[in-house]
Scaffold this active site. Structure first.
Site, mmCIF file in Angstrom:
data_model
loop_
_atom_site.group_PDB
_atom_site.id
_atom_site.type_symbol
_atom_site.label_atom_id
_atom_site.label_comp_id
_atom_site.label_asym_id
_atom_site.label_seq_id
_atom_site.Cartn_x
_atom_site.Cartn_y
_atom_site.Cartn_z
ATOM 1 N N SER A 1 41.955 6.317 50.389
ATOM 2 C CA SER A 1 42.290 7.599 49.996
ATOM 3 C C SER A 1 43.307 7.557 48.746
ATOM 4 C CB SER A 1 42.617 8.529 51.111
ATOM 5 O OG SER A 1 43.998 7.799 51.738
ATOM 6 N N GLU B 1 30.103 14.809 46.240
ATOM 7 C CA GLU B 1 30.135 15.603 47.300
ATOM 8 C C GLU B 1 29.706 16.845 46.843
ATOM 9 O OE1 GLU B 1 33.459 15.161 50.098
ATOM 10 O OE2 GLU B 1 33.297 17.163 50.553
ATOM 11 N N HIS C 1 30.474 11.759 56.564
ATOM 12 C CA HIS C 1 31.909 11.760 56.747
ATOM 13 C C HIS C 1 32.408 12.197 58.133
ATOM 14 C CE1 HIS C 1 33.516 11.130 52.495
ATOM 15 N NE2 HIS C 1 32.141 11.259 52.365
ATOM 16 N N ASP D 1 37.959 6.995 48.355
ATOM 17 C CA ASP D 1 37.838 8.142 49.035
ATOM 18 C C ASP D 1 38.239 9.353 48.581
ATOM 19 O OD1 ASP D 1 36.419 8.803 51.234
ATOM 20 O OD2 ASP D 1 38.192 8.751 52.692
ATOM 21 N N HIS D 2 37.406 10.348 48.530
ATOM 22 C CA HIS D 2 37.843 11.794 48.048
ATOM 23 C C HIS D 2 38.473 11.700 46.694
ATOM 24 C CE1 HIS D 2 35.828 13.756 51.473
ATOM 25 N NE2 HIS D 2 36.446 12.692 52.223
ATOM 26 N N ASP E 1 35.228 13.855 44.715
ATOM 27 C CA ASP E 1 35.272 14.684 45.437
ATOM 28 C C ASP E 1 35.213 16.173 44.575
ATOM 29 O OD1 ASP E 1 35.177 16.990 47.280
ATOM 30 O OD2 ASP E 1 36.591 15.736 48.489
ATOM 31 N N GLY F 1 33.212 10.373 60.717
ATOM 32 C CA GLY F 1 32.460 9.804 61.672
ATOM 33 C C GLY F 1 33.129 9.594 63.021
ATOM 34 N N GLY G 1 38.915 13.944 61.228
ATOM 35 C CA GLY G 1 39.665 13.801 62.524
ATOM 36 C C GLY G 1 38.908 13.966 63.763
ATOM 37 N N ASN H 1 37.748 6.624 59.937
ATOM 38 C CA ASN H 1 38.990 6.583 59.656
ATOM 39 C C ASN H 1 39.952 6.898 60.927
ATOM 40 O OD1 ASN H 1 41.472 5.945 58.448
ATOM 41 N ND2 ASN H 1 41.445 7.861 57.292
HETATM 42 P P1 13P Z 1 37.455 10.322 60.232
HETATM 43 O O1 13P Z 1 39.161 10.328 59.967
HETATM 44 O O2 13P Z 1 37.022 11.732 60.967
HETATM 45 O O3 13P Z 1 36.710 9.418 60.752
HETATM 46 O O4 13P Z 1 36.670 10.727 58.831
HETATM 47 C C1 13P Z 1 36.894 9.570 57.881
HETATM 48 C C2 13P Z 1 36.210 9.922 56.506
HETATM 49 O O5 13P Z 1 35.025 10.873 56.440
HETATM 50 C C3 13P Z 1 36.763 9.379 55.439
HETATM 51 O O6 13P Z 1 36.432 10.084 54.056
#
Ligand code: 13P
Length: 287
Positions: A49, A135, A207, A84-85, A105, A209, A178, A231
């Site tokens: 990120s 996205e 995303h 990421d993003h 993103d 996950g 999260g 993450n």
């Molecule tokens: P989580 O932190 O919910 O696993 O999401 C990770 C994510 O989508 C990173 O872009």
């Protein structure tokens, strides 16, 4: 072996499995994920990120660390180093720093602006042989400062962006970054099905996950998801293992305070979690 995510995405979509993206925060995280991917003979995507990039002293430091570690650990499986993003500016910084894959993103922008900037970045990424994730429809919750409302993506907008030739597409289907709230209704498979019908073979990205029940993850993969991002779950197991070590007083015995010992349980916990996810996503043995 550092590569773009193009080939691994195409193979995953064709083979009905998903490649895991695991976000990195430091050397321990990176080493744990790379070693697990190698042990599992699985392709892998290291997500960075913008906040984590800043924490690790900038994208150039991250790219240099990952390239050197990939080489010194003798990693043979395909590894993509992925923003990421990313913001528009962040994408160019990562391209310059040597990332092999970027996510733009533009989901918080007007769709026309998202489309224009994604169009430009697809062109740049293609010229340089990099993969690009776009996205549509924001992912709910917060990911390192990126806040989304979590609305489901519009399949027509997904098709318009997919037709630009992006490598993979993140489309909101009720997923949240999260930990999921108690009253979360689950993924919207209806939305996923309409998106899949609109975009055809385009590999889709799930995303958020962390905390999605395994059965829902498997169903999403069956329906066209070829990349799953994780993450928070690695952060939680790292926290728990570190806490257990300290609460057991192990940091006070002998040289238990040595950072290499103090961080070892968290490192091992990430390895176990990443392996578990690779098995769930079906990417083991696919390198
Ligand atoms: P989580 O932190 O919910 O696993 O999401 C990770 C994510 O989508 C990173 O872009």
């Amino acid at each position: 072996m550092l590569v773009s995510a193009k080939e691994m995405m195409q193979k995953a979509a064709a083979g009905h499995y998903a490649v895991g993206q695991f976000n990195i925060n430091n050397l321990e995280w990176t080493k744990a994920i790379l070693l697990t991917a190698e042990e599992c003979k699985s392709p892998v995507i290291l997500g960075v990120s913008e906040g984590a990039g800043k924490y690790m002293c900038g994208f150039e430091t991250v790219a240099a660390m990952v390239a050197a570690m990939d080489k010194s650990l003798g990693i043979t499986v395909p590894v993509a180093l992925h923003l990421d993003h990313g913001t528009y500016e962040g994408c160019y910084k990562c391209i310059k720093a040597g990332f092999t894959s970027i996510m733009f993103d533009g989901s918080s922008l007007e769709f026309s602006d998202n489309l224009a900037k994604t169009t430009e970045l697809v062109h740049v990424a293609n010229q340089l042989g990099l993969s690009l994730e776009a996205e549509v429809g924001s992912i709910g919750g917060e990911e390192d400062g990126v806040v989304g409302m979590g609305e489901c993506a519009d399949p027509n907008e997904c098709k318009t962006i997919a037709d630009l030739g992006v490598t993979m597409l993140a489309a909101g289907i009720g997923n949240i970054h999260g930990v999921y709230p108690e009253n979360w209704p689950g993924l919207s498979f209806e939305t996923l099905s309409s998106i899949k019908a609109a975009v055809g073979d385009m590999p889709l990205v799930l995303h958020g996950g962390t905390g999605i029940p395994d059965e829902q993850v498997k169903k999403a993969i069956d329906m066209g998801v070829a990349k799953v991002n994780v993450n928070t779950e690695c952060q939680l197991v790292f926290r728990d293992a570190t806490r257990a070590y300290v609460e057991a007083g192990k940091d006070k015995v002998g040289k238990g305070f040595d950072p290499r010992k103090l961080l070892a349980p968290g490192f091992e916990a990430i390895k176990v979690k990443v392996k578990e996810k690779m098995e769930l996503f079906g990417s083991v043995g696919k390198a």
